[in-house]
Design an enzyme around this catalytic site. Structure first.
Site, short mmCIF file in Angstrom:
data_model
loop_
_atom_site.label_atom_id
_atom_site.label_comp_id
_atom_site.label_asym_id
_atom_site.label_seq_id
_atom_site.Cartn_x
_atom_site.Cartn_y
_atom_site.Cartn_z
N ASP A 112 0.87 -1.18 0.00
CA ASP A 112 0.00 0.00 0.00
C ASP A 112 0.90 1.22 0.00
O ASP A 112 2.12 1.11 -0.09
CB ASP A 112 -0.92 0.00 1.24
CG ASP A 112 -2.21 0.81 0.98
OD1 ASP A 112 -2.07 1.97 0.57
OD2 ASP A 112 -3.30 0.25 1.16
N TRP A 148 -6.43 32.70 -14.12
CA TRP A 148 -5.99 31.70 -13.14
C TRP A 148 -4.66 32.08 -12.53
O TRP A 148 -4.29 31.57 -11.48
CB TRP A 148 -5.92 30.31 -13.79
CG TRP A 148 -4.65 30.02 -14.53
CD1 TRP A 148 -4.35 30.37 -15.80
CD2 TRP A 148 -3.49 29.35 -14.01
NE1 TRP A 148 -3.09 29.95 -16.13
CE2 TRP A 148 -2.53 29.31 -15.05
CE3 TRP A 148 -3.17 28.76 -12.79
CZ2 TRP A 148 -1.29 28.73 -14.90
CZ3 TRP A 148 -1.92 28.19 -12.65
CH2 TRP A 148 -0.99 28.18 -13.69
N SER A 175 -3.14 19.34 0.23
CA SER A 175 -3.42 17.99 -0.26
C SER A 175 -2.29 17.48 -1.15
O SER A 175 -1.82 16.35 -1.00
CB SER A 175 -4.75 18.00 -1.02
OG SER A 175 -4.84 16.89 -1.87
N SER A 176 -1.84 18.34 -2.07
CA SER A 176 -0.75 17.94 -2.98
C SER A 176 0.52 17.61 -2.22
O SER A 176 1.22 16.66 -2.54
CB SER A 176 -0.43 19.05 -3.97
OG SER A 176 -1.45 19.19 -4.88
N HIS A 259 6.02 27.71 -13.31
CA HIS A 259 6.68 26.96 -14.36
C HIS A 259 6.97 25.51 -13.99
O HIS A 259 6.62 24.61 -14.75
CB HIS A 259 7.90 27.65 -14.96
CG HIS A 259 8.16 27.05 -16.30
ND1 HIS A 259 7.42 27.38 -17.40
CD2 HIS A 259 8.94 26.02 -16.68
CE1 HIS A 259 7.76 26.60 -18.40
NE2 HIS A 259 8.68 25.77 -18.01
N GLU A 261 5.21 23.87 -12.13
CA GLU A 261 3.86 23.31 -12.18
C GLU A 261 3.55 22.73 -13.57
O GLU A 261 2.91 21.68 -13.69
CB GLU A 261 2.83 24.39 -11.82
CG GLU A 261 1.39 24.03 -12.07
CD GLU A 261 0.84 23.01 -11.10
OE1 GLU A 261 1.52 22.72 -10.11
OE2 GLU A 261 -0.26 22.50 -11.34
N TYR A 263 5.56 21.28 -15.50
CA TYR A 263 6.20 19.96 -15.59
C TYR A 263 5.58 18.98 -14.62
O TYR A 263 5.58 17.77 -14.87
CB TYR A 263 7.71 20.10 -15.40
CG TYR A 263 8.27 20.93 -16.53
CD1 TYR A 263 8.38 20.37 -17.80
CD2 TYR A 263 8.57 22.26 -16.37
CE1 TYR A 263 8.81 21.13 -18.86
CE2 TYR A 263 9.00 23.03 -17.44
CZ TYR A 263 9.12 22.46 -18.68
OH TYR A 263 9.52 23.22 -19.73
N SER A 274 5.61 6.29 -21.33
CA SER A 274 6.78 5.42 -21.32
C SER A 274 6.42 4.00 -20.92
O SER A 274 7.23 3.09 -21.08
CB SER A 274 7.84 5.96 -20.36
OG SER A 274 8.19 7.27 -20.72
N HIS A 308 10.32 33.54 -18.29
CA HIS A 308 9.90 33.60 -19.70
C HIS A 308 8.40 33.82 -19.84
O HIS A 308 7.90 34.02 -20.93
CB HIS A 308 10.38 32.37 -20.49
CG HIS A 308 9.73 31.09 -20.13
ND1 HIS A 308 10.36 29.88 -20.25
CD2 HIS A 308 8.49 30.80 -19.66
CE1 HIS A 308 9.54 28.92 -19.86
NE2 HIS A 308 8.41 29.45 -19.51
N HIS A 309 7.68 33.76 -18.70
CA HIS A 309 6.27 34.15 -18.72
C HIS A 309 6.13 35.66 -18.60
O HIS A 309 5.02 36.18 -18.61
CB HIS A 309 5.51 33.48 -17.58
CG HIS A 309 5.53 31.99 -17.66
ND1 HIS A 309 4.52 31.28 -18.27
CD2 HIS A 309 6.42 31.06 -17.24
CE1 HIS A 309 4.80 29.98 -18.20
NE2 HIS A 309 5.95 29.82 -17.59
N THR A 334 13.79 17.22 -23.36
CA THR A 334 12.48 16.83 -23.90
C THR A 334 12.66 16.11 -25.23
O THR A 334 11.99 15.12 -25.51
CB THR A 334 11.59 18.07 -24.08
OG1 THR A 334 11.67 18.86 -22.89
CG2 THR A 334 10.15 17.67 -24.31
N LYS A 337 13.62 12.57 -24.76
CA LYS A 337 12.48 11.70 -24.47
C LYS A 337 11.73 11.35 -25.75
O LYS A 337 11.40 10.18 -26.00
CB LYS A 337 11.54 12.36 -23.46
CG LYS A 337 12.18 12.61 -22.12
CD LYS A 337 11.17 12.88 -21.03
CE LYS A 337 10.43 11.65 -20.63
NZ LYS A 337 11.23 10.72 -19.83
N ARG A 456 -6.29 36.93 -25.54
CA ARG A 456 -7.04 35.96 -24.75
C ARG A 456 -7.84 36.67 -23.67
O ARG A 456 -7.63 37.85 -23.40
CB ARG A 456 -6.08 34.93 -24.14
CG ARG A 456 -5.10 35.52 -23.16
CD ARG A 456 -3.97 34.59 -22.84
NE ARG A 456 -4.37 33.57 -21.84
CZ ARG A 456 -3.52 33.05 -20.93
NH1 ARG A 456 -2.27 33.46 -20.89
NH2 ARG A 456 -3.92 32.14 -20.08
#
Lengths: 531, 194
Positions: A112, A148, A175-176, A259, A261, A263, A274, A308-309, A334, A337, A456
């Site tokens: 468990d 958001w 929680s996370s 950022h 987040e 990933y 995978s 970069h945001h 990336t 992968k 947007r």
């Protein structure tokens, strides 16, 4: 990884099949079983996916034609804000934790999760938090409407809907963090004898690293929204320019969380892909070690690119250049992968069951989303495209066609193990093709809209954007409705179907397939020995 | 990897594999990870002074310090019109520039005057924040002295004339013929009002 040479039956667990647990609703409220909690997480995630989807319906209905027809601009803003928050914190993250709960103990041969009671608590924090977000729609002043990303000064000035949002984020963050501590402890301490870290299925590896990311950044988000809260009510001036604060500071703190987040949302999806691609290519994963290192590299780099945001906020040139090149650098792991997945398929005996279809759809569309991300990482282009629909198209390619498609693939992949029945392959194929085509109908035109300059988070637009918006709205309605096919396919599979063997996929190699289907309520109470 | 028939756990030294939170290893790891989470919460707050220090060091937010002028050469061949704009944000003050605009040669030191009146019956502290139109002209607009460098506290009914001394950099691009200098006064609450 080599194959399991001697699949074991479930006879040693036979006495556990009649699990001792309360029945009815109390089973779910009091459960400490990782499979029950995984199921709860996955249904919660799907429910939130439908709720957030309904908000997307409102958004796309308003954008169907130019002009204001259906909702007020304020309500439109609340919809875009809540759609983002609910899809990220309500649907994608709990969905990933649901997969982790179900699969990690079975994949590493643990009975468990490490902290079974805390596991129950981590889940049951989520419904109240989601409820607070939804209640905020009905309080005076309405829900948070500043996007958001919760940028001040707008979010300092809004009504109490913003306070409910802040508390909901606090609870979801708690929680996370608890879930992450649980996952890390499970993976590090509860592996079966012989299951070394570098023998673990890649899904466990991606989640181990994701959990570390969560522990590192969720508290930073909690800090950021706490600062917002004290700015709103307790006279501090972190972000309040009038009191000597700086709204740009919030963007730095937020994206230091935001950022990684990104990933956090995509890495578990990488893990699922995978698992699926080697199984249906009937070849071991190409470059297993490099896959692990690539995930770790992505995680480390994700802490160095947040600005970069913020290319349009007036950062010094040296800073802009640093963040631009660091962002470009993420394309390297990336790319490792993606090429490894392709190499896994190379000369493999590929069969195209629904999980593999979703994995291929993921691969194709995620790469498109990755490339538009590179485009946005280039400063001069970003200055032009910032806050346009090009950005909206980019992150939906990564989050919907990336993470969500991987989740769909994962559900079909493991449904036989979860329910003991095979799912209806033709329904699943219908689900895939409807989702794949309608996803592109919805989001591909947004690239054109963004390049043409449509901003947007605005409920109205000039005539020249009308055609593509209509196409996009039609696609969105269709994409949303085709998820009902998914719901039907899952319910049908739970209710019955062809009995699933212990290992329905002949190419599968990981430990969960050594258990009978459905997996017994208690599994691996005696740890298997992995050689 | 290959899997044997499950056997009881081989003796000591192997990884513990039971789900028991009382296992010391699990609890230790829990405490370590919880400490990391708490530390990262603190890190979020630590970003505030760090950010301010970076802004100071790089000169990004030098709106409250005089600019350093080196070797100004008056460029009498061109003149630039400077327009003034004054705003109040929810303050019981009157705020105006004593001249609507002025024409200056780049490189020449110029002084202009602003006036504030506190029309309320209590002392009010305000802080003026400058902005420029066009925005990029800000970097060519050097202020040697400005009332915006510090907070202004006005007694009830007090009138104050305040100077701004500035030089327009001769490197100002040729196409810019007009710069608008706009000030907005914000009330500083809870500080120096008593």
């Amino acid at each position: 990884m080599s194959s399991i040479t001697q699949p074991i039956g479930g006879h040693e667990h036979a006495h556990d099949d009649h699990a001792h647990h309360p029945t009815g609703i109390m089973r779910w409220v009091t459960t400490t079983n990782h499979k029950d909690i995984g199921t709860l997480y996955l249904w919660f995630s799907f429910t939130m996916f439908i709720v957030g989807g309904c908000m997307a319906f409102v958004i796309r209905a308003e954008l169907f034609e130019p002009g204001l027809q259906i909702v007020t601009p304020e309500f439109f803003n609340e919809m875009t804000t809540l759609h983002g928050l609910i899809m990220i914190f309500g649907a994608l993250m709990p969905g990933a934790v649901g997969f982790a709960n179900w699969m990690i103990p079975m994949q590493i041969g643990a009975p468990d999760m490490a902290f079974a009671r805390m596991n129950n608590w981590s889940f049951w924090l989520l419904p109240p938090a989601a409820l607070m977000l939804l209640i905020s729609l009905f309080v005076p002043g309405g829900a948070a409407g500043g996007g958001w990303t919760l940028y001040p000064p707008l979010t300092i000035e809004q009504g109490m809907g913003m306070d409910l949002t802040i508390f909901a984020i606090h609870i979801m963050g708690a929680s996370s963090i608890m879930g992450s501590i649980n996952i890390i402890t499970t993976i590090l301490n509860l592996r079966a004898p012989g299951m070394t870290l570098m023998k673990m299925p890649l899904f466990c590896w991606t989640w181990l690293i994701t959990a570390y990311l969560l522990i590192a950044v969720m508290p930073v988000l909690a800090g950021a929204v706490t600062m917002l809260l004290t700015d709103r009510h307790f006279g501090t001036s972190f972000f309040n320019a009038a009191g000597g604060g700086d709204p740009i500071l919030f963007q730095h703190v937020f994206w230091f969380f935001g950022h990684p987040e990104v990933y956090i949302i995509i890495l578990p999806a990488f893990g699922i892909i995978s698992e699926i691609i080697p199984t249906f290519s009937r070849k071991p994963l190409f470059g297993y070690a490099s896959m692990v290192y690539a995930v770790a590299a992505i995680a480390i780099l994700s802490f160095m690119v947040w600005a970069h945001h913020m290319f349009t906020t007036g950062l010094p040139t040296a800073g802009i250049l640093f963040y631009m090149y660091a962002t470009m650098l993420i394309a390297v792991p990336t790319g490792v992968k993606v090429f490894n997945w392709l190499a896994t398929m190379w000369k493999g005996s590929i069969s195209l069951e629904a999980p593999m279809m979703f994995a291929l759809g993921f691969l194709f569309l995620f790469v498109i989303g990755g490339f538009t991300g590179l485009v946005l990482g280039i400063v001069p282009l970003d200055v032009a495209l910032h806050d346009t629909y090009y950005v909206v198209a980019h992150f939906h390619y990564v989050m919907v066609a990336g993470t969500l498609f991987a989740f769909f693939g994962g559900v079909y992949y493991w449904l036989p193990k979860w329910t003991g029945h095979m799912y209806d392959e033709s329904l699943a194929k219908w689900h895939f093709w409807l989702s794949f085509i309608l996803f592109n109908v919805t989001f591909f035109p947004m690239h054109f809209l963004g390049l043409a300059g449509m901003p947007r988070r605005v409920p109205d637009y000039p005539q020249q954007f009308a055609d593509w918006n209509m196409v996009s709205s039609i696609g969105a309605f269709g994409f949303g409705l085709s998820q009902l096919v998914f719901l039907y396919a899952v319910i049908k599979c739970i209710r019955g179907g062809k009995p699933a063997p212990a290992k329905p996929w002949d190419g599968a190699t990981s430990l969960e397939w050594t258990l009978p289907s459905p997996a017994p309520y208690h599994s691996f109470e005696t740890p298997p020995v992995v050689r | 990897m290959s899997v044997d028939q499950p056997s009881p756990r081989p003796g000591s030294g192997s990884t513990p594999a039971t789900a028991d939170h009382r296992l010391p290893g699990n609890r230790r790891l829990f405490m370590k990870l919880a400490v990391v989470a708490v530390a990262m919460f603190g890190f979020g707050y630590a970003m505030v002074p760090f950010y301010n220090a970076i802004c100071r060091a790089t000169g990004l937010r030098d709106i409250d310090r005089p600019d350093r002028i080196v070797n100004t050469q008056v460029d009498a061949t061109r003149s630039v019109r400077i327009e003034f704009d004054t705003n109040l944000r929810n303050m019981p003050w009157k705020f105006r520039a004593l001249q609507e605009s002025t024409d200056v040669h780049p490189g020449a030191v110029t002084q202009v005057l602003f006036e504030v009146v506190n029309e309320s019956d209590h002392a009010v502290t305000g802080q003026a924040i400058p902005s420029y139109g066009p925005q990029f002209a800000g970097q060519y607009f050097h202020k040697l002295d400005c009332f915006c460098f510090k907070r202004q506290t006005l007694a009830p009914g007090e009138t104050r004339k305040m100077p701004v001394v500035f030089v327009v950099d001769p490197k100002l691009p040729q196409q810019v013929s007009t710069i608008t200098l706009s000030y907005t006064f914000f009330e500083v609450e809870g500080n120096g009002n008593g």
